[in-house]
Scaffold this active site. Structure first.
Site, PDB file in Angstrom:
ATOM      1  N   ARG A   1     -49.323  24.057-105.048  1.00 50.01           N
ATOM      2  CA  ARG A   1     -49.695  23.039-105.979  1.00 50.01           C
ATOM      3  C   ARG A   1     -50.737  23.536-106.704  1.00 50.01           C
ATOM      4  NH1 ARG A   1     -45.200  21.373-105.562  1.00 50.01           N
ATOM      5  NH2 ARG A   1     -44.338  19.240-104.794  1.00 50.01           N
TER       6      ARG A   1
ATOM      7  N   HIS B   1     -43.318  26.461-113.125  1.00 55.45           N
ATOM      8  CA  HIS B   1     -42.860  25.571-111.965  1.00 55.45           C
ATOM      9  C   HIS B   1     -41.371  25.971-111.503  1.00 55.45           C
ATOM     10  CE1 HIS B   1     -44.349  21.929-109.323  1.00 55.45           C
ATOM     11  NE2 HIS B   1     -43.287  22.582-108.584  1.00 55.45           N
TER      12      HIS B   1
HETATM   13  P1  NDP Z   1     -43.874  22.180 -94.432  1.00 58.94           P
HETATM   14  O1  NDP Z   1     -44.129  21.036 -94.239  1.00 58.94           O
HETATM   15  O2  NDP Z   1     -42.354  22.727 -93.734  1.00 58.94           O
HETATM   16  O3  NDP Z   1     -45.087  23.394 -93.967  1.00 58.94           O
HETATM   17  C1  NDP Z   1     -46.228  23.113 -94.577  1.00 58.94           C
HETATM   18  C2  NDP Z   1     -47.317  24.292 -93.626  1.00 58.94           C
HETATM   19  O4  NDP Z   1     -48.417  24.180 -94.172  1.00 58.94           O
HETATM   20  C3  NDP Z   1     -47.119  24.278 -92.184  1.00 58.94           C
HETATM   21  O5  NDP Z   1     -47.171  25.393 -91.685  1.00 58.94           O
HETATM   22  C4  NDP Z   1     -48.586  23.525 -91.804  1.00 58.94           C
HETATM   23  O6  NDP Z   1     -48.988  23.804 -90.738  1.00 58.94           O
HETATM   24  C5  NDP Z   1     -49.281  24.000 -93.207  1.00 58.94           C
HETATM   25  N1  NDP Z   1     -50.502  23.252 -93.214  1.00 58.94           N
HETATM   26  C6  NDP Z   1     -50.559  22.009 -93.719  1.00 58.94           C
HETATM   27  N2  NDP Z   1     -51.827  21.639 -93.769  1.00 58.94           N
HETATM   28  C7  NDP Z   1     -52.393  22.524 -93.451  1.00 58.94           C
HETATM   29  C8  NDP Z   1     -53.911  22.786 -93.316  1.00 58.94           C
HETATM   30  N3  NDP Z   1     -55.026  21.812 -93.701  1.00 58.94           N
HETATM   31  N4  NDP Z   1     -54.494  24.138 -93.006  1.00 58.94           N
HETATM   32  C9  NDP Z   1     -53.571  25.174 -92.691  1.00 58.94           C
HETATM   33  N5  NDP Z   1     -52.169  24.917 -92.940  1.00 58.94           N
HETATM   34  C10 NDP Z   1     -51.708  23.676 -93.238  1.00 58.94           C
HETATM   35  O7  NDP Z   1     -43.532  22.561 -95.753  1.00 58.94           O
HETATM   36  P2  NDP Z   1     -42.694  23.338 -96.881  1.00 58.94           P
HETATM   37  O8  NDP Z   1     -42.992  24.720 -96.553  1.00 58.94           O
HETATM   38  O9  NDP Z   1     -41.356  22.886 -96.838  1.00 58.94           O
HETATM   39  O10 NDP Z   1     -43.509  23.183 -98.267  1.00 58.94           O
HETATM   40  C11 NDP Z   1     -44.585  23.581 -98.455  1.00 58.94           C
HETATM   41  C12 NDP Z   1     -45.036  23.156-100.083  1.00 58.94           C
HETATM   42  O11 NDP Z   1     -44.461  24.202-101.013  1.00 58.94           O
HETATM   43  C13 NDP Z   1     -44.676  21.954-100.312  1.00 58.94           C
HETATM   44  O12 NDP Z   1     -45.539  20.920 -99.967  1.00 58.94           O
HETATM   45  C14 NDP Z   1     -44.744  22.022-101.896  1.00 58.94           C
HETATM   46  O13 NDP Z   1     -46.230  21.661-102.346  1.00 58.94           O
HETATM   47  C15 NDP Z   1     -44.640  23.445-102.125  1.00 58.94           C
HETATM   48  N6  NDP Z   1     -43.346  23.596-103.004  1.00 58.94           N
HETATM   49  C16 NDP Z   1     -43.516  24.007-104.137  1.00 58.94           C
HETATM   50  C17 NDP Z   1     -42.192  24.485-104.935  1.00 58.94           C
HETATM   51  C18 NDP Z   1     -42.446  25.152-106.351  1.00 58.94           C
HETATM   52  O14 NDP Z   1     -41.267  25.054-106.971  1.00 58.94           O
HETATM   53  N7  NDP Z   1     -43.558  25.583-106.608  1.00 58.94           N
HETATM   54  C19 NDP Z   1     -41.123  24.077-104.303  1.00 58.94           C
HETATM   55  C20 NDP Z   1     -41.022  23.579-102.940  1.00 58.94           C
HETATM   56  C21 NDP Z   1     -42.200  23.455-102.400  1.00 58.94           C
HETATM   57  P3  NDP Z   1     -48.413  23.239 -89.450  1.00 58.94           P
HETATM   58  O15 NDP Z   1     -47.220  24.351 -89.226  1.00 58.94           O
HETATM   59  O16 NDP Z   1     -49.394  23.856 -88.345  1.00 58.94           O
HETATM   60  O17 NDP Z   1     -47.834  21.864 -89.468  1.00 58.94           O
END
Ligand code: NDP
Length: 309
Positions: free
Chosen positions: A224, A272
């Site tokens: 983001r 995006h």
């Molecule tokens: P998930 O919820 O499956 O994964 C999120 C990951 O981020 C997990 O591994 C989580 O850790 C980690 N995480 C969350 N908070 C923290 C933190 N404070 N410190 C370290 N690691 C952290 O999400 P997705 O993979 O499905 O999607 C991720 C993001 O990608 C979405 O939220 C969105 O913002 C972005 N996105 C962008 C798109 C675009 O077109 N540009 C399209 C789709 C998504 P843990 O494994 O320990 O829970």
């Protein structure tokens, strides 16, 4: 069962017709800002108005038309105990892996240099890639980050990953939590951000973080816009800490015409598009979950609202 579609699509029938095909016994409604409550059981939403939650008081779950739910969590009146479900992969992870690979190769395979040579009719061969010089670090190891990390590791790049909690991923060195960020960053030259936007991750890509990457660093941000402190990125580029950046997401979208990023050769800008929502896969996933939820079965992808993702 009543399902309300709230996504501001000018052609909502592109969604509602196939949803009805998947769930023939359901009544499907399209959000009307001036209409009455329909007493929906489920809502399928993208950036819904706050009025949705004032009007529809008996929602059993809300399905977000995206993986990131930062926009939804900002909506006023979001009931505290509402079941919010995000998209899980649904065809986005492979697109993201492709996008990140493309941006990585631009740097690691010197594509810009070869394009420049072609413009001036130069046939010159540069030394072959040394993968050890291009270690990649993926922030976030969820549905998207895992696919990205695996794809690059399969191509023999040295890949590490960082998540909030410890994760194991074959062929990938993993780090967890703020305390291991300082080990993860110096092992990284190409930093890929696939984190969700939460209170903990907002502004995480700042000057201090970029300064800890290996020399000639590259940033690929597909998470983001609000993860990145934009002035810090420009400073890191000016000071040579960062070599180039590929940005798919921005604090303000569309990126304003006068924004300094447009003028920087070292920044690749895309609007995006790194992973688009695919309608068929999305409808299949959401209707499958609605069916299961209505039948009293547990469903995956339920967001922890307090955690923010
Ligand atoms: P998930 O919820 O499956 O994964 C999120 C990951 O981020 C997990 O591994 C989580 O850790 C980690 N995480 C969350 N908070 C923290 C933190 N404070 N410190 C370290 N690691 C952290 O999400 P997705 O993979 O499905 O999607 C991720 C993001 O990608 C979405 O939220 C969105 O913002 C972005 N996105 C962008 C798109 C675009 O077109 N540009 C399209 C789709 C998504 P843990 O494994 O320990 O829970």
């Amino acid at each position: 069962m009543k399902i309300l579609f709230v996504a501001g699509d000018p052609k909502p029938e592109r969604w509602t017709v196939p949803i009805k095909q998947q769930l023939p016994s359901a009544e499907i409604f399209v959000w009307d800002p001036d209409g009455p409550a329909v007493d929906a059981d489920y809502a399928i939403v993208w950036q819904p108005p706050a009025a949705l939650f004032e009007r529809e008081k008996h929602l059993k779950a809300v399905f977000n038309l995206g993986a990131g739910i930062d926009g939804l969590l900002n909506v006023a009146n979001l009931p505290e105990h509402l079941t919010v479900v995000r998209l899980e992969d649904a065809g986005m992870a492979v697109q993201m892996a492709e996008y990140v690979l493309h941006q990585l190769l631009e740097a690691s395979r010197e594509m810009e240099t070869y394009r420049e040579q072609q413009r001036t009719g130069v046939w010159k061969i540069h030394r072959p890639i040394k993968r050890s010089e291009w270690p990649v670090g993926v922030m976030g190891l969820g549905h998207i980050g895992t696919r990205v990390a695996r794809t690059l590791a399969d191509l023999d790049y040295q890949v590490s990953g960082w998540a909030r909690t410890p994760r194991r991923l074959e062929g990938v060195s993993t780090y967890a939590g703020p305390e291991q960020l300082c080990d993860f960053l110096p092992s990284t030259r190409v930093l890929v951000n696939t984190l969700p936007l939460t209170d903990e991750t907002r502004d995480i890509i700042n000057y201090e973080l970029l300064s800890q990457l290996q020399p000639g660093a590259v940033l690929i941000n597909v998470g983001r816009g609000e993860h990145l402190v934009e002035d810090d990125l420009l400073r890191a580029l000016d000071e040579g800490i960062l070599h180039r950046a590929s940005l798919d997401v921005f604090r303000k979208e569309p990126l304003p015409e006068a924004h300094p990023f447009w003028q920087r050769q070292e920044i690749t800008i895309t609007p995006h598009i790194s992973a688009r929502t695919l309608r068929d896969a999305t409808i299949e996933q959401i209707t499958g979950k609605i069916r299961d939820h209505a039948a009293g079965q547990a469903i995956s992808g339920v967001v922890d609202i307090n955690r923010g993702y």
